[in-house]
Design a protein around this motif. Structure first.
Motif, PDB file in Angstrom:
ATOM      1  N   PHE A   8      34.563  30.873  29.194  1.00  0.00           N
ATOM      2  CA  PHE A   8      33.372  29.743  28.598  1.00  0.00           C
ATOM      3  C   PHE A   8      32.074  29.650  29.663  1.00  0.00           C
ATOM      4  O   PHE A   8      31.124  29.425  29.290  1.00  0.00           O
ATOM      5  CB  PHE A   8      34.133  28.397  28.203  1.00  0.00           C
ATOM      6  N   PHE A   9      32.569  29.522  31.041  1.00  0.00           N
ATOM      7  CA  PHE A   9      31.580  29.245  31.839  1.00  0.00           C
ATOM      8  C   PHE A   9      30.914  30.625  32.800  1.00  0.00           C
ATOM      9  O   PHE A   9      29.933  30.314  33.146  1.00  0.00           O
ATOM     10  CB  PHE A   9      31.958  28.035  32.901  1.00  0.00           C
ATOM     11  N   LEU A  10      31.687  31.371  33.019  1.00  0.00           N
ATOM     12  CA  LEU A  10      31.379  32.399  33.736  1.00  0.00           C
ATOM     13  C   LEU A  10      30.925  33.778  32.796  1.00  0.00           C
ATOM     14  O   LEU A  10      30.676  34.672  33.256  1.00  0.00           O
ATOM     15  CB  LEU A  10      32.196  32.832  34.687  1.00  0.00           C
ATOM     16  N   HIS A  11      31.362  33.453  31.407  1.00  0.00           N
ATOM     17  CA  HIS A  11      31.262  34.521  30.382  1.00  0.00           C
ATOM     18  C   HIS A  11      31.626  35.894  30.900  1.00  0.00           C
ATOM     19  O   HIS A  11      30.820  36.827  30.642  1.00  0.00           O
ATOM     20  CB  HIS A  11      29.534  34.465  30.208  1.00  0.00           C
ATOM     21  N   ILE A  12      32.855  35.792  31.388  1.00  0.00           N
ATOM     22  CA  ILE A  12      33.644  37.224  31.610  1.00  0.00           C
ATOM     23  C   ILE A  12      34.103  37.547  30.320  1.00  0.00           C
ATOM     24  O   ILE A  12      35.101  37.165  29.941  1.00  0.00           O
ATOM     25  CB  ILE A  12      34.425  37.119  32.673  1.00  0.00           C
ATOM     26  N   ASN A  53      30.604  42.420  36.192  1.00  0.00           N
ATOM     27  CA  ASN A  53      31.508  41.293  36.458  1.00  0.00           C
ATOM     28  C   ASN A  53      32.741  41.528  36.806  1.00  0.00           C
ATOM     29  O   ASN A  53      33.283  40.692  37.504  1.00  0.00           O
ATOM     30  CB  ASN A  53      30.898  40.273  35.270  1.00  0.00           C
ATOM     31  N   ILE A  54      33.444  42.224  35.962  1.00  0.00           N
ATOM     32  CA  ILE A  54      34.587  42.230  36.030  1.00  0.00           C
ATOM     33  C   ILE A  54      35.305  43.017  37.284  1.00  0.00           C
ATOM     34  O   ILE A  54      36.180  42.700  37.834  1.00  0.00           O
ATOM     35  CB  ILE A  54      35.373  43.318  34.771  1.00  0.00           C
ATOM     36  N   LEU A  55      34.335  44.078  37.834  1.00  0.00           N
ATOM     37  CA  LEU A  55      34.770  44.680  38.800  1.00  0.00           C
ATOM     38  C   LEU A  55      34.248  44.037  40.235  1.00  0.00           C
ATOM     39  O   LEU A  55      35.171  43.895  40.866  1.00  0.00           O
ATOM     40  CB  LEU A  55      33.671  45.892  39.186  1.00  0.00           C
ATOM     41  N   ALA A  56      33.346  42.845  40.217  1.00  0.00           N
ATOM     42  CA  ALA A  56      33.257  42.057  41.042  1.00  0.00           C
ATOM     43  C   ALA A  56      34.434  40.828  41.299  1.00  0.00           C
ATOM     44  O   ALA A  56      35.008  40.584  42.343  1.00  0.00           O
ATOM     45  CB  ALA A  56      32.051  41.123  40.873  1.00  0.00           C
ATOM     46  N   ALA A 101      37.484  41.601  39.996  1.00  0.00           N
ATOM     47  CA  ALA A 101      38.666  42.392  40.261  1.00  0.00           C
ATOM     48  C   ALA A 101      38.698  42.555  41.902  1.00  0.00           C
ATOM     49  O   ALA A 101      39.706  42.436  43.001  1.00  0.00           O
ATOM     50  CB  ALA A 101      38.827  43.645  39.674  1.00  0.00           C
ATOM     51  N   PHE A 102      37.575  42.943  42.610  1.00  0.00           N
ATOM     52  CA  PHE A 102      37.309  42.852  44.159  1.00  0.00           C
ATOM     53  C   PHE A 102      37.767  41.618  44.920  1.00  0.00           C
ATOM     54  O   PHE A 102      38.363  41.768  45.759  1.00  0.00           O
ATOM     55  CB  PHE A 102      35.980  43.267  44.415  1.00  0.00           C
ATOM     56  N   GLY A 103      37.173  40.366  44.301  1.00  0.00           N
ATOM     57  CA  GLY A 103      37.536  39.169  44.798  1.00  0.00           C
ATOM     58  C   GLY A 103      38.980  38.942  44.855  1.00  0.00           C
ATOM     59  O   GLY A 103      39.530  38.431  45.674  1.00  0.00           O
ATOM     60  N   VAL A 104      39.630  39.207  43.750  1.00  0.00           N
ATOM     61  CA  VAL A 104      41.146  39.159  43.547  1.00  0.00           C
ATOM     62  C   VAL A 104      41.756  39.873  44.629  1.00  0.00           C
ATOM     63  O   VAL A 104      42.789  39.434  45.278  1.00  0.00           O
ATOM     64  CB  VAL A 104      41.501  39.332  42.153  1.00  0.00           C
ATOM     65  N   LEU A 105      41.305  41.116  44.885  1.00  0.00           N
ATOM     66  CA  LEU A 105      41.920  42.006  45.997  1.00  0.00           C
ATOM     67  C   LEU A 105      41.657  41.677  47.178  1.00  0.00           C
ATOM     68  O   LEU A 105      42.591  41.350  47.991  1.00  0.00           O
ATOM     69  CB  LEU A 105      41.453  43.576  45.663  1.00  0.00           C
ATOM     70  N   ILE A 106      40.747  40.887  47.590  1.00  0.00           N
ATOM     71  CA  ILE A 106      40.375  40.468  48.822  1.00  0.00           C
ATOM     72  C   ILE A 106      41.078  39.091  49.112  1.00  0.00           C
ATOM     73  O   ILE A 106      41.797  38.855  50.069  1.00  0.00           O
ATOM     74  CB  ILE A 106      38.877  39.918  49.089  1.00  0.00           C
ATOM     75  N   VAL A 107      41.343  38.152  48.235  1.00  0.00           N
ATOM     76  CA  VAL A 107      42.277  37.169  48.071  1.00  0.00           C
ATOM     77  C   VAL A 107      43.504  37.558  48.378  1.00  0.00           C
ATOM     78  O   VAL A 107      44.499  36.947  49.317  1.00  0.00           O
ATOM     79  CB  VAL A 107      42.093  35.975  46.823  1.00  0.00           C
ATOM     80  N   PHE A 108      44.158  38.522  47.536  1.00  0.00           N
ATOM     81  CA  PHE A 108      45.561  38.951  47.801  1.00  0.00           C
ATOM     82  C   PHE A 108      45.704  39.559  49.299  1.00  0.00           C
ATOM     83  O   PHE A 108      46.534  39.155  49.795  1.00  0.00           O
ATOM     84  CB  PHE A 108      45.550  39.986  46.667  1.00  0.00           C
TER      85      PHE A 108
END
Length: 129
Positions: A76-80, A89-92, A94-101
């Motif tokens: 609703f807010f980031l419109h993914i 947007n989805i790749l960005a 996923a990359f953020g989730v990978l970095i956090v992991f």
């Protein structure tokens, strides 16, 4: 298609003249998202403070509500969405989730290694005497 409608970056919507824009649908989407987020937040506080739920089930309930909250914010807010224009947007995301992991996993490995190689408290106290 006109020449100007093709001159748009991936993930960006083409400009629509002000006379054709419908702001009420945008406000409706944000309002629904806000209401869902508020309901999920209130439910999380209720789950954490109630005795109506089996005590070992509270962390699982909070985890489910947290994942639902993340989904509401993403949609609703980031419109993914899964549309073809949201690939970047989805790749960005996923990359953020990978970095956090990687940061979390690396921190856990470092802390486990430090814990294994550290002297116990009694050994440390015997050295001081």
């Amino acid at each position: 298609m006109t020449e100007t409608s093709l001159d748009v970056a991936p993930g960006e919507r083409p400009r629509i003249p002000a006379s054709e824009q419908y702001t009420s649908s945008g406000v409706l989407v944000y309002t629904v998202g806000l209401l869902l987020a508020v309901v999920l937040t209130i439910t999380s506080f209720w789950v954490a403070n109630t005795s109506a739920i089996w005590a070992p089930g509270v962390p699982a309930g909070l985890a489910v509500l947290a994942i639902a909250q993340m989904g509401v914010h993403l949609v609703f807010f980031l419109h993914i969405t899964t549309g073809p224009d949201n690939t970047n947007n989805i790749l960005a995301l996923a990359f953020g989730v990978l970095i956090v992991f990687l940061v979390l996993a690396g921190s856990l490995v470092i802390m486990a290694n430090l814990n294994e190689n550290m002297m116990s408290h009694t050994e440390l106290m015997n050295l001081r005497m």
